[in-house]
Motif scaffolding. Structure first.
Motif, PDB file in Angstrom:
ATOM      1  N   LEU A 132      -3.076 -34.015  27.125  1.00  0.00           N
ATOM      2  CA  LEU A 132      -1.933 -33.422  27.817  1.00  0.00           C
ATOM      3  C   LEU A 132      -2.135 -31.915  27.887  1.00  0.00           C
ATOM      4  N   TYR A 133      -2.272 -31.410  29.109  1.00  0.00           N
ATOM      5  CA  TYR A 133      -2.547 -29.977  29.303  1.00  0.00           C
ATOM      6  C   TYR A 133      -1.329 -29.314  29.925  1.00  0.00           C
ATOM      7  N   SER A 134      -0.808 -28.286  29.247  1.00  0.00           N
ATOM      8  CA  SER A 134       0.323 -27.516  29.770  1.00  0.00           C
ATOM      9  C   SER A 134      -0.088 -26.054  29.886  1.00  0.00           C
ATOM     10  N   ASN A 135       0.287 -25.416  30.984  1.00  0.00           N
ATOM     11  CA  ASN A 135      -0.103 -24.022  31.206  1.00  0.00           C
ATOM     12  C   ASN A 135       1.080 -23.232  31.745  1.00  0.00           C
ATOM     13  N   GLN A 136       1.151 -21.982  31.336  1.00  0.00           N
ATOM     14  CA  GLN A 136       2.162 -21.081  31.891  1.00  0.00           C
ATOM     15  C   GLN A 136       1.931 -20.922  33.391  1.00  0.00           C
ATOM     16  N   GLN A 137       3.027 -20.690  34.143  1.00  0.00           N
ATOM     17  CA  GLN A 137       2.894 -20.492  35.581  1.00  0.00           C
ATOM     18  C   GLN A 137       3.729 -19.296  36.020  1.00  0.00           C
ATOM     19  N   GLY A 138       3.081 -18.395  36.791  1.00  0.00           N
ATOM     20  CA  GLY A 138       3.796 -17.249  37.339  1.00  0.00           C
ATOM     21  C   GLY A 138       3.245 -15.928  36.827  1.00  0.00           C
ATOM     22  N   CYS A 139       3.856 -14.834  37.267  1.00  0.00           N
ATOM     23  CA  CYS A 139       3.524 -13.489  36.808  1.00  0.00           C
ATOM     24  C   CYS A 139       4.242 -13.230  35.494  1.00  0.00           C
ATOM     25  N   ASP A 140       3.498 -12.823  34.482  1.00  0.00           N
ATOM     26  CA  ASP A 140       4.098 -12.603  33.165  1.00  0.00           C
ATOM     27  C   ASP A 140       4.109 -11.121  32.820  1.00  0.00           C
ATOM     28  N   GLY A 141       4.369 -10.291  33.821  1.00  0.00           N
ATOM     29  CA  GLY A 141       4.568  -8.873  33.550  1.00  0.00           C
ATOM     30  C   GLY A 141       3.304  -8.045  33.497  1.00  0.00           C
TER      31      GLY A 141
END
Length: 703
Positions: A212-221
């Motif tokens: 199970l692979y989970s990754n952050q998504q979006g601009c993180d500053g």
């Protein structure tokens, strides 16, 4: 650093997962504080805030009856660790620290955390008082352990550990761990998803099991975009895959797994022999919670998820979607009124403008999909009456995107002015057409009046110093003018709020490497979407996929800076000025950064890659040069790279898209004061090697 916002998104993801029938929920790396906190991760406040947010999660009984894998930093015996918190029904089962931190390129994890240097060992962690009350005890297991349920065994690895040769999933699999989670903070670069998928499928093809692979998504500053694409892989096959680029704040991916398939897959004798021989044994934390249920037997609606074909975007799509999603996150979170681009009529500013148009396309699609957060942000950013929302990207573009053509009577051509206007009309931007002759002449005349010296362009008989001075006056005047318009246009247009516009830069990666830009000139901006990409293929793709036929004129135009007067016999050319083509700069950039080659190593490589006597293949469309020509080109590149290094330290922050980005502030750490390269040992080595090559050639011996 959005602790409350992140916690609410975690809660929403858990509720959605439970509604979908999930028994195990895995979130991204450091999700409570966000992965990109950088040196805030050294602050004790941050650790305290994370524990408080975890307390909120543990207290919420709506989040019970599902095994939770949550990411946050933990201080253990005065040492900071990047950890997974495995929780169930308001209690912590295990705190699992990261073993192999990411510590190169854009990553600086060992600046902020210490790796857990004792694989398969564990200790007791003394819980904060607020958590002790919920836990009913003072301590919990801390270390490299796994969770054993009545029906399976679950282990965790974190991001970079997947990429290492001796990855934890190999040892866990041999010790009977059937479900492995990976919580990631993996940023976008072109084609990186291919690498991730290859590694995960290979890991489960070889070992069997559920990943199970989970990754952050979006601009993180920061300069990075995290490209999501959560996925579930079973025995080497993808059974679920999330979006790679999305404006959604929360997205879950679920699958139904048959654990018997894992056991059958692992039945080979060679694998069993290695498992029996393995001394890599993990401490198992026992829980009575089951991931499966006998009540589901015979329920056809709970059939295992079938394998699917992984979805990949083309490199051009990746550029369009990554830059669009990043720029929307940046705009809405910065609370500014929109973007402004100095539109020169050249391909670089054209690429930046087209990326903004890509952003607007994504936003319109999100509105059509009913994305509440996007709709709320659009209503704040754009002036719409009676609750009406934009229907087309052009409508939205006209509200939040502004372009300015800043011409000079002698230097600017009617072609570039026309292309800028045509593109603005096609994408719908609010366009300003102005000339900066008065601004330029005021600065030029300051030299005349104070120094009694009248500088001239080279085509007018001036020296190289005069020529550069006059070009730089224009470039810096354009920068000042761009910020002037960015500050006042929202007010002049009676836009809502008091925010100014963010200025977007258009300095391409090749020019930055070569230093072919004016320091604090028109290359300076707030952010630069094209600072690490090659834009031509993207523009060719957008011409068709965005239905923008006017982009063809930008592709066929000769790159010109338009900083020198145009005469009947002379038009300034970027590539002629630089002494090398953009394709050559791309090659230099890759060899320097990705292949880690200095001048001598680069020369040796290019003698084979560009040599005129090489055996060409149908795929080889590179240039052909003599060894002496290659030596001169390599020397020229490194000479200008060295003398212009000081410019790199002031480059506008750019979205990181390529592994040969010259971003000095984060990714490409090099000195900015070099000894003269022309007299360096590296160049002497090139000369000696060249002498040997030419001597062999004269003797009839082919190298």
């Amino acid at each position: 650093m959005d602790f409350e916002g992140n916690t609410q998104r975690i809660i929403e993801s858990i509720k959605q997962a439970k509604a979908a029938g999930a028994k195990l929920r895995v979130g991204p790396e450091l999700e409570i504080c966000g992965y990109g906190c950088l040196d805030h991760l050294l602050e004790q406040d941050l650790y305290l805030h994370c524990w408080k947010m975890l307390e909120i999660l543990l207290k919420d009984k709506e989040l019970y009856d599902i095994l939770l894998d949550i990411g946050m930093p933990v201080l253990h015996r005065n040492v900071g660790y990047n950890c997974r918190i495995i929780c169930l029904n308001g209690k912590i089962l295990l705190i699992r620290p990261k073993i192999w931190p990411a510590n190169d390129g854009n990553y600086r994890e060992m600046r902020h955390f210490t790796p857990w240097l004792k694989p398969r060992e564990h200790e007791e962690y003394h819980l904060p008082r607020m958590i002790q009350k919920l836990q009913g005890s003072t301590h919990v297991t801390f270390g490299d352990a796994v969770i054993s349920t009545p029906d399976t065994c679950v282990g965790a690895e974190t991001c970079e550990e997947l990429f290492t040769p001796d990855a934890p999933h190999n040892h866990m699999s041999l010790d009977g761990v059937e479900v492995i989670t990976n919580s990631s903070g993996s940023h976008f670069t072109l084609r990186k998803l291919n690498t991730r998928l290859d590694l995960i499928t290979e890991a489960t093809k070889k070992n069997g099991g559920v990943y199970l692979y989970s990754n952050q998504q979006g601009c993180d500053g920061d300069r990075l975009y995290y490209d999501g694409c959560a996925m579930i892989v079973v025995n080497g096959e993808v059974v679920a895959q999330g979006s790679q680029f999305s404006l959604n704040d929360v997205e879950i991916v679920t699958a139904t797994i048959d654990l018997e398939e894992v056991r059958a897959y692992r039945s080979s004798k060679s694998r069993s022999l290695q498992a029996a021989k393995s001394t890599a044994k993990y401490h198992r934390i026992q829980t009575s919670f089951e991931l499966s249920s006998e009540e589901d037997d015979g329920d056809l609606s709970r059939a295992p998820s079938v394998a699917i074909q992984p979805r990949y975007h083309s490199p051009e799509e990746e550029i369009a979607l990554a830059t669009g999603a990043y720029m929307w996150d940046y705009l809405r979170r910065s609370k500014t009124a929109g973007y402004l681009v100095p539109l020169s009529g050249g391909i670089d500013s054209c690429a930046t403008a087209t990326m903004v148009f890509s952003m607007c396309r994504l936003v319109i699609q999100a509105i059509e999909d009913g994305n509440k957060q996007v709709i709320e942000d659009v209503k704040r950013l754009a002036q719409y009456n009676e609750g009406k929302l934009p229907k087309t990207p052009q409508e939205l573009c006209n509200q939040i995107f502004h372009t300015v053509y800043m011409g000079m009577s002698k230097q600017s051509s009617k072609e570039t002015r026309g292309r800028a206007k045509e593109l603005s009309e096609a994408i719908g931007s609010y366009h300003v057409n102005c000339d900066i002759d008065e601004v330029y002449n005021a600065q030029r005349n300051l030299i005349v009046s104070t120094l009694n010296f009248e500088p001239k362009f080279k085509v007018e008989g001036g020296s190289n110093t005069e020529n550069l001075t006059l070009q730089n006056i224009q470039a810096r005047s354009r920068m000042v003018t761009a910020y002037q318009y960015a500050q006042i246009i929202p007010l002049a247009r009676n836009r809502p709020g008091e925010g100014s516009l963010l200025v977007l830069g258009s300095a391409n990666v090749g020019e930055s490497l070569r230093g072919y830009l004016t320091k604090y000139g028109c290359s300076s901006a707030d952010i630069n979407p094209i600072g690490s990409i090659d834009k031509s293929r993207f523009i060719a793709w957008a011409e068709t996929n965005f239905s923008l036929p006017c982009l063809h004129n930008f592709l066929t135009a000769v790159p010109i800076a338009e900083l020198e007067p145009i005469t009947e016999t002379y038009v300034q050319s970027d590539e002629a000025d630089m002494g090398m083509t953009y394709d050559e700069l791309t090659t230099f950039g890759r060899l320097r950064k990705v292949n880690k080659l200095g001048p001598f190593g680069m020369f040796q490589n290019l003698v084979h890659q560009w040599g005129e006597d090489r055996t060409k293949t149908p795929e080889d469309d590179g240039p052909s040069y003599t060894p002496r020509q290659i030596a001169e080109k390599v020397k020229r590149f490194f000479h200008f790279y060295a003398i212009n290094r000081h410019k790199m330290t002031t480059l506008t922050p750019s979205l990181h898209c390529n592994d040969y980005s010259p971003d000095d502030n984060r990714f490409d750490l090099r000195p900015f004061l070099y000894p003269p390269f022309w007299s360096s040992w590296s160049f002497k080595k090139i000369d000696r090697e060249l002498e040997k090559i030419e001597k062999r050639a004269k003797g009839g011996v082919k190298k």
